[in-house]
Design an enzyme around this catalytic site. Structure first.
Site, short mmCIF file in Angstrom:
data_model
loop_
_atom_site.label_atom_id
_atom_site.label_comp_id
_atom_site.label_asym_id
_atom_site.label_seq_id
_atom_site.Cartn_x
_atom_site.Cartn_y
_atom_site.Cartn_z
CE LYS A 1 2.31 1.53 6.22
NZ LYS A 1 1.32 0.75 5.46
CD GLU B 1 -2.56 -1.14 2.66
OE1 GLU B 1 -3.41 0.08 2.74
OE2 GLU B 1 -2.48 -2.02 3.66
NE ARG C 1 3.35 -9.36 11.93
CZ ARG C 1 3.59 -8.34 12.57
NH1 ARG C 1 4.16 -7.40 11.78
NH2 ARG C 1 3.04 -8.40 13.66
#
Length: 635
Positions: A326, A89, A316
């Protein structure tokens, strides 16, 4: 984003027992022991030779594809043409966790002679900015990958809309006008404790009515959150990803590529699998947080009758001792805790790049961890160990003095200059050599001199000799001068201990780095050196009392404004990148980015040039310390 399993303690194997099944009754009587022979003198063991100090052979860069999870994924669907995608994204800068996703998707395709798309999932114009698109593509190329094609989910907005209408016509979707709180209650509440799940009151509205309302959404009849297109899935399924997920929502924000054409935008759950299908993705590889989504992924492809790619999930990579969110990174940047998104103390990829971490070291680290379905929580020290091993074999050596004090060698002439040849690597002759001047005045590090000697100190002190790296003979300190105000040593006087002809040379216990003073050679080169330490004090900043901002390390950056480096830095910069690997291998020598001028500062650490370098002002960043325990005192 992606990681490795914790090691489970293994029980020690039992000692093998002889004749375990024999009955004790069946044992033969023991024979009497013979008398012991007199002991012979033991032969002296041969003196062990020290193994040569040769770095371990590099790990197979493709091992992660040859074994384990990714091998089984390929065996499950050994397609003739492997097609993968990396679908970020564009609403933030990539971080260390994304490096695993990039390495897996691009690397898996490359290993199997396939192709990988870079697809921007640009379905939320409220959060997307052009700088993120540029930075993401730049980081993919920096890691050494070239996308087969750069695509955008927005390329498919018309096709996605048509499939949404098809889904409504097949009674697979409906328009919902419920508020967010009501939708949560329909799913059993925040944690499923508000009661049983129940259907939206609009779920059974006629197909044609939903189709009309969907078109009305597109044409501007409704404001944001007044209407949604929801998929009609299976509320009895135990998987939350089957509880009538949203497919379209209203966002009144122009799109960076389509402008004002659309007021409705597809969600990730609707877009992702369909775009995978449009691009004929053979293996849709994502992290385990999307494992539950596999059911809805496959359901939607079947519901609209299109090709269904195979989705599989890996664990992950998560780095402890820092933050990767973020939102939290943005706060650190906006409140000036760090210089910016590329601050070398952050674990954004642009931050790691500026710090001097080579792209090949990141790929080597990911490959070293391997790929499984387990979440990989890795400590920063382990990451740095991997980087250190990589740099050990790939960058040249130079002499760097962080906090210099001059040493005047009184028994050398004022114009004395001796050319000292230094290898750029003691282990690899192909790195070449260079010349530095040894002169009457040399600079050493303040930590290498003590006003009072002690038995456990082996460097320079009054009356004590020390070797200067590669200089034929040692120097002995005779006296020193101090600043009356600060009490700091400002100068050391010494003699060059060259033995008289025929006299035995006594080798010093320690050799230290130095930089000669020679205007003719433009030596030394002045530098500002930035030493970066962990940004946070604990392994879990989020768990700190008061939150992660209260865990900030006040000593995360130390600056040495008057450091000095030998003249070899100029040649190292001309010959950069060091090493010419991954995305830096095509950069031309002398035109590579500042961060590609990497070297080991002997006895100090690994460094690179920073982009703040300007003209005669050299700025260096420490990449990693020389050893993990570099902070411990040593002679």
């Amino acid at each position: 984003m992606d990681n490795d399993e914790g090691s489970r303690p293994q029980a020690l194997p039992e000692r093998p027992k002889e004749d375990q099944n024999k009955s004790k009754k069946d044992k033969p009587a023991k024979a009497p022991k013979p008398p012991k022979a007199p002991k012979e003198p033991k032969p002296q063991p041969a003196k062990k030779e020290k193994a040569p100090n040769i770095p371990a052979a590099p790990t197979d860069p493709n091992s992660m594809f040859k074994e384990g999870f990714l091998k089984s994924v390929h065996n499950e669907k050994p397609s003739e043409k492997i097609i993968t995608r990396f679908p970020p994204e564009p609403n933030g800068f990539l971080h260390i966790g994304h490096s695993k996703a990039i390495a897996i998707n691009f690397g898996f395709a490359r290993y199997h002679d396939g192709v990988c798309y870079l697809r921007f999932d640009d379905t939320n114009p409220e959060a997307e900015e052009e700088k993120y698109f540029t930075a993401i593509e730049d980081m993919v190329q920096w890691l050494g990958f070239r996308p087969y094609q750069v695509t955008y989910s927005s390329d498919n907005f018309d096709k996605l809309y048509d499939l949404a209408e098809r889904l409504i016509e097949k009674d697979g979707a409906y328009i919902c006008h419920c508020a967010d709180t009501e939708i949560k209650l329909q799913k059993g509440g925040e944690k499923g404790t508000a009661g049983p799940r129940y259907a939206c009151p609009h779920r059974d509205r006629p197909t044609q009515e939903s189709l009309t309302e969907f078109r009305a959404m597109k044409d501007g009849k409704y404001k944001p959150r007044e209407a949604f297109l929801r998929m009609k899935q299976d509320l009895t399924d135990g998987n939350p990803q089957m509880w009538d997920l949203a497919a379209y929502r209203i966002l009144e924000k122009p799109h960076h590529r389509t402008g004002d054409k659309w007021r409705i935008y597809p969600t990730y759950d609707f877009t992702h699998c369909l775009c995978d299908s449009f691009e004929n993705i053979s293996h849709s590889l994502c992290t385990t947080e999307f494992q539950l989504s596999r059911v809805s992924y496959e359901w939607l492809c079947d519901a609209v009758d299109i090709y269904k790619p195979m989705q599989r999930e890996y664990g992950r990579l998560n780095l402890t001792g820092t933050v990767l969110s973020k939102r939290k990174l943005l706060k650190l940047v906006e409140e000036k805790y760090v210089r910016g998104w590329d601050d070398p103390r952050l674990y954004t990829l642009i931050g790691l790049r500026r710090r001097g971490i080579p792209p090949g070291a990141i790929l080597s680290f990911v490959n070293e961890l391997g790929v499984s379905t387990a979440l990989t929580n890795i400590q920063i020290v382990r990451f740095e160990q991997s980087v250190r091993r990589y740099l050990e074999q790939t960058v040249p050596r130079l002499m760097l003095v962080l906090d210099p004090i001059p040493v005047i060698i009184d028994n050398l002439p004022d114009d004395y200059v001796e050319d000292i040849e230094l290898p750029f690597s003691p282990k690899d002759p192909s790195f070449g050599t260079h010349i530095v001047p040894f002169t009457k005045t040399v600079y050493i590090d303040r930590t290498d001199f003590r006003e009072e000697d002690s038995k456990d100190f082996f460097r320079l002190a009054p009356g004590k000799a020390v070797g200067l790296l590669k200089v034929p003979f040692p120097i002995k300190a005779t006296s020193f001068e101090k600043d009356s105000q600060t009490g700091k040593v400002t100068c050391v006087h010494a003699t060059y201990e060259k033995p008289e002809e025929g006299t035995a040379f006594k080798k010093p216990k320690t050799y230290i780095q130095w930089v000669g003073c020679s205007p003719k050679h433009s030596s030394p080169v002045a530098a500002e050196v930035r030493i970066f330490n962990p940004l946070f004090k604990s392994e879990n900043p989020d768990a700190a009392e008061g939150g992660y901002l209260s865990d900030i390390n006040p000593d995360s950056e130390e600056i040495y404004p008057t450091a000095m480096i030998e003249t070899g830095i100029k040649e190292v910069h001309r010959r950069a990148p060091w090493p010419a690997e991954a995305g830096e291998k095509d950069e031309k020598a002398g035109k590579a980015g500042w961060e590609t001028t990497r070297f080991q500062g002997l006895r100090v650490g690994y460094f690179c040039s920073d982009r703040d370098t300007e003209g005669e002002k050299v700025v260096l960043n420490r990449i990693v310390s020389l050893k993990e325990d570099a902070g411990k005192g040593g002679a």
